[in-house]
Design a protein around this motif. Structure first.
Motif, PDB file in Angstrom:
ATOM      1  N   ILE A   1      36.809  30.190  37.441  1.00 24.94           N
ATOM      2  CA  ILE A   1      36.128  30.735  36.268  1.00 24.94           C
ATOM      3  C   ILE A   1      34.746  31.243  36.656  1.00 24.94           C
ATOM      4  CG2 ILE A   1      35.159  30.163  33.995  1.00 24.94           C
ATOM      5  CD1 ILE A   1      37.418  28.062  33.741  1.00 24.94           C
ATOM      6  N   GLU A   2      34.047  30.444  37.470  1.00 20.50           N
ATOM      7  CA  GLU A   2      32.722  30.858  37.965  1.00 20.50           C
ATOM      8  C   GLU A   2      32.781  32.184  38.698  1.00 20.50           C
ATOM      9  OE1 GLU A   2      29.906  30.068  41.796  1.00 20.50           O
ATOM     10  OE2 GLU A   2      31.742  28.923  41.481  1.00 20.50           O
ATOM     11  N   ASN A   3      33.735  32.307  39.609  1.00 21.22           N
ATOM     12  CA  ASN A   3      33.806  33.513  40.432  1.00 21.22           C
ATOM     13  C   ASN A   3      34.268  34.734  39.648  1.00 21.22           C
ATOM     14  OD1 ASN A   3      33.283  32.999  43.522  1.00 21.22           O
ATOM     15  ND2 ASN A   3      34.257  31.157  42.732  1.00 21.22           N
ATOM     16  N   MET A   4      35.086  34.535  38.627  1.00 18.23           N
ATOM     17  CA  MET A   4      35.426  35.653  37.739  1.00 18.23           C
ATOM     18  C   MET A   4      34.187  36.094  36.965  1.00 18.23           C
ATOM     19  SD  MET A   4      38.500  36.431  38.430  1.00 18.23           S
ATOM     20  CE  MET A   4      38.160  35.856  40.102  1.00 18.23           C
ATOM     21  N   GLY A   5      33.335  35.127  36.605  1.00 14.99           N
ATOM     22  CA  GLY A   5      32.075  35.463  35.948  1.00 14.99           C
ATOM     23  C   GLY A   5      31.173  36.295  36.841  1.00 14.99           C
ATOM     24  N   ILE A   6      31.138  35.953  38.126  1.00 13.28           N
ATOM     25  CA  ILE A   6      30.334  36.720  39.088  1.00 13.28           C
ATOM     26  C   ILE A   6      30.853  38.154  39.200  1.00 13.28           C
ATOM     27  CG2 ILE A   6      29.698  36.928  41.537  1.00 13.28           C
ATOM     28  CD1 ILE A   6      29.674  33.855  41.649  1.00 13.28           C
ATOM     29  N   LEU A   7      32.179  38.316  39.202  1.00 11.78           N
ATOM     30  CA  LEU A   7      32.764  39.663  39.243  1.00 11.78           C
ATOM     31  C   LEU A   7      32.361  40.467  38.010  1.00 11.78           C
ATOM     32  CD1 LEU A   7      36.427  39.062  40.523  1.00 11.78           C
ATOM     33  CD2 LEU A   7      34.481  39.926  41.811  1.00 11.78           C
ATOM     34  N   ALA A   8      32.385  39.811  36.845  1.00 14.40           N
ATOM     35  CA  ALA A   8      32.007  40.500  35.607  1.00 14.40           C
ATOM     36  C   ALA A   8      30.544  40.932  35.638  1.00 14.40           C
ATOM     37  CB  ALA A   8      32.266  39.586  34.408  1.00 14.40           C
ATOM     38  N   ILE A   9      29.671  40.056  36.109  1.00 11.25           N
ATOM     39  CA  ILE A   9      28.234  40.370  36.196  1.00 11.25           C
ATOM     40  C   ILE A   9      28.002  41.513  37.181  1.00 11.25           C
ATOM     41  CG2 ILE A   9      25.974  39.487  36.917  1.00 11.25           C
ATOM     42  CD1 ILE A   9      26.968  36.713  35.896  1.00 11.25           C
ATOM     43  N   GLY A  10      28.639  41.429  38.351  1.00 11.29           N
ATOM     44  CA  GLY A  10      28.488  42.477  39.357  1.00 11.29           C
ATOM     45  C   GLY A  10      28.994  43.824  38.864  1.00 11.29           C
TER      46      GLY A  10
ATOM     47  N   HIS B   1      28.244  46.970  43.049  1.00 18.89           N
ATOM     48  CA  HIS B   1      29.664  47.295  42.960  1.00 18.89           C
ATOM     49  C   HIS B   1      30.349  47.100  44.312  1.00 18.89           C
ATOM     50  CE1 HIS B   1      28.982  49.976  39.177  1.00 18.89           C
ATOM     51  NE2 HIS B   1      28.876  48.688  38.935  1.00 18.89           N
ATOM     52  N   TYR B   2      29.633  47.396  45.383  1.00 19.61           N
ATOM     53  CA  TYR B   2      30.158  47.105  46.722  1.00 19.61           C
ATOM     54  C   TYR B   2      30.303  45.593  46.884  1.00 19.61           C
ATOM     55  CZ  TYR B   2      30.544  47.267  51.838  1.00 19.61           C
ATOM     56  OH  TYR B   2      30.980  47.127  53.129  1.00 19.61           O
ATOM     57  N   ALA B   3      29.309  44.855  46.369  1.00 23.10           N
ATOM     58  CA  ALA B   3      29.332  43.392  46.440  1.00 23.10           C
ATOM     59  C   ALA B   3      30.527  42.821  45.682  1.00 23.10           C
ATOM     60  CB  ALA B   3      28.030  42.827  45.879  1.00 23.10           C
ATOM     61  N   VAL B   4      30.898  43.449  44.574  1.00 23.41           N
ATOM     62  CA  VAL B   4      32.037  42.983  43.785  1.00 23.41           C
ATOM     63  C   VAL B   4      33.318  43.036  44.608  1.00 23.41           C
ATOM     64  CG1 VAL B   4      33.547  43.604  41.848  1.00 23.41           C
ATOM     65  CG2 VAL B   4      31.086  43.483  41.518  1.00 23.41           C
ATOM     66  N   MET B   5      33.504  44.113  45.353  1.00 21.69           N
ATOM     67  CA  MET B   5      34.699  44.233  46.182  1.00 21.69           C
ATOM     68  C   MET B   5      34.713  43.177  47.297  1.00 21.69           C
ATOM     69  SD  MET B   5      36.701  46.611  45.029  1.00 21.69           S
ATOM     70  CE  MET B   5      36.263  46.007  43.388  1.00 21.69           C
ATOM     71  N   LEU B   6      33.541  42.933  47.883  1.00 24.49           N
ATOM     72  CA  LEU B   6      33.447  41.872  48.891  1.00 24.49           C
ATOM     73  C   LEU B   6      33.765  40.517  48.274  1.00 24.49           C
ATOM     74  CD1 LEU B   6      30.203  42.777  50.909  1.00 24.49           C
ATOM     75  CD2 LEU B   6      32.571  43.296  51.492  1.00 24.49           C
ATOM     76  N   HIS B   7      33.252  40.304  47.068  1.00 24.79           N
ATOM     77  CA  HIS B   7      33.456  39.017  46.398  1.00 24.79           C
ATOM     78  C   HIS B   7      34.929  38.826  46.037  1.00 24.79           C
ATOM     79  CE1 HIS B   7      31.263  35.607  44.638  1.00 24.79           C
ATOM     80  NE2 HIS B   7      32.326  35.512  43.859  1.00 24.79           N
ATOM     81  N   LEU B   8      35.561  39.904  45.658  1.00 25.30           N
ATOM     82  CA  LEU B   8      36.988  39.859  45.331  1.00 25.30           C
ATOM     83  C   LEU B   8      37.797  39.379  46.538  1.00 25.30           C
ATOM     84  CD1 LEU B   8      38.761  40.926  42.804  1.00 25.30           C
ATOM     85  CD2 LEU B   8      39.321  42.809  44.342  1.00 25.30           C
TER      86      LEU B   8
END
Length: 478
Positions: free
Chosen positions: A298-307, A315-322
């Motif tokens: 849940i935390e990491n999905m929240g990080i994706l939403a914020i990014g 947006h590049y960070a979101v892909m790395l985080h994914l």
């Protein structure tokens, strides 16, 4: 043709498995599908032209990375499952259904990722609910039954909200289509009614956000992930949530192209921070270590939403985080399966001394923690650093402070549990149980985690040019 192979094989294999009704044969078909899925996906992503497919399913810049993550994690989970399934003491019929439903689940996720039409994506995301509900209930305990019903009930409400959102999105323009590409091409021409488009995004975000596990629509996730067999938990967290996120991302891109992205960004930020807050609060009342990993999702999905709500390098960070979250969380959940086999319990207070009981499992558990909590050289360290950097450069100082504070609280909450479980002295009674169960942990129940952890930590130091190109191409989806 190659996309058709990904979609047709599990259907044919499932029918054959139902006819043959032998668990070993069904397991063999699952392995063939996992290997085929990985080979075909690799060819599609790395070796062929930009857009491949037909009217209903196609590969484009945006979904390439999602398909590759699904394919790789599926292969790793299948390797783990070869050892894990041997310890399951169930009938031939039930095990046969287990393997068939995994293929059906991956089929639905693959279709949702490759879908060119919002309506088709909606159908297949609902398909993931129907196929995975059986897998969540697989152990047939009271808790697993409750988790499966909660999952079906909440996700069905979510998918109904998403359907209403799709209707509003369709009303917002004169276009008689739900094709993502056509909607995006016409979004910038002013054909969309702002009111209906915004309202549609609200329902779609909440609807698919339910499936993604974003708060406040996250209630199914901790129960479902904690009660599923460990390979299924890994697929739920590392691949299913991504499939729902991709649909949200595509609709957000339409909203952005229509020049009304500010509204969508606010909603994503609110749901993202709410997800972090919920995780930070509930981690301190956790008694079940698989449930702890679910809240981490849940935390990491929240990080994706914020990014996603931010712009530029975020947006590049979101892909790395994914990528990072999928690899580390799959490793975490698979390793939790080893712990469950050794200790025969999910209760945190009943477990300590993992590194003494089984050194390999202990190190995998510890390294998974370091990776998911973004310690260098974790790829998540890079992604979270870039998101924080974006917040600072754009002057969102309060948001940045809150983001760092919540991540720190979550890190502490997870670290104290994992360290307590990893170290400590084992009593004689536990040693007897562990010695009896060590034989259950096969080599295939270590190898996938080693591969995923190694890859995720290497990517924190070096990102190959071909992967960097795919990630940059995926940024067109924002």
């Amino acid at each position: 043709m190659m996309i058709n192979l990904l979609m047709i094989f599990p259907v044919i294999a499932g029918i054959i498995a139902l006819i043959v009704r032998r668990k070993n044969f069904s397991c063999f078909l699952l392995n063939i599908y996992a290997l085929l899925h990985f080979i075909v996906s690799s060819c599609l992503v790395f070796g062929l032209p930009l857009e491949i497919g037909g009217n209903y399913f196609a590969l484009d810049n945006t979904n390439k990375i999602f398909l590759m993550i699904l394919s790789f994690v599926f292969l790793m989970v299948t390797i783990y499952n070869n050892g894990y399934s041997k310890n399951l003491d169930f009938s031939n019929k039930k095990m046969n259904h287990y393997f068939i439903m995994i293929m059906a689940f991956v089929f639905a996720m693959t279709g949702a990722i490759l879908a060119t039409d919002l309506g088709i994506a909606w159908i297949l995301v609902e398909g993931t609910t129907l196929t995975s509900a059986y897998l969540i209930y697989f152990n047939k305990t009271k808790n697993s039954m409750e988790a499966a019903w909660k999952y079906v009930f909440i996700c069905s409400i979510g998918i109904a909200l998403a359907f209403i959102g799709i209707i509003f999105l369709n009303i917002s323009s004169d276009l008689n289509t739900l094709n993502f590409k056509e909607l995006l091409e016409n979004a910038s021409s002013g054909q969309f009614n702002t009111f209906w488009l915004r309202l549609g995004f609200v329902f779609i975000l909440f609807g698919f956000g339910t499936k993604m596990g974003l708060a406040p629509a996250h209630f199914w996730l901790p129960d479902a992930h904690s009660e599923s067999p460990s390979p299924i938990s890994a697929l739920l967290s590392a691949t299913l949530l991504n499939s729902a996120y991709l649909v949200i991302l595509r609709v957000f891109n339409i909203l952005n192209a229509a020049g009304d992205s500010y509204y969508g960004r606010i909603m994503l930020i609110v749901m993202g921070f709410l997800s972090l807050f919920v995780t930070a609060v509930f981690l301190y009342h956790i008694k079940n270590y698989k449930r702890m990993l679910a809240y981490s999702s849940i935390e990491n999905m929240g990080i994706l939403a914020i990014g996603t709500a931010l712009s530029g390098i975020a947006h590049y960070a979101v892909m790395l985080h994914l990528i990072g979250h999928s690899l580390f969380k799959a490793s975490f959940f698979l390793t939790s399966g080893n712990i469950l086999e050794l200790y025969e319990t999910k209760r945190i207070k009943s477990i300590n001394g993992i590194i003494t009981a089984d050194k390999k499992t202990g190190w995998l558990w510890l390294l998974s923690l370091l990776g998911i909590c973004a310690f260098p050289t974790s790829i998540l360290f890079i992604s979270e650093f870039l998101i924080i950097k974006t917040m600072i450069f754009k002057g969102h100082y309060l948001m940045c402070i809150l983001f760092v504070l919540l991540l720190t609280v979550i890190l502490y909450g997870m670290a104290r549990v994992v360290l307590k479980m990893t170290f400590g002295k084992l009593n004689g009674e536990k040693l007897e149980i562990i010695e009896k169960n060590k034989i259950k942990i096969k080599a295939s129940m270590y190898v996938p985690q080693v591969i995923m952890l190694t890859l995720a930590f290497i990517l924190g130091v070096y990102i190959p040019a071909f992967l960097n190109d795919i990630i940059k191409a995926a940024l067109t989806g924002f």
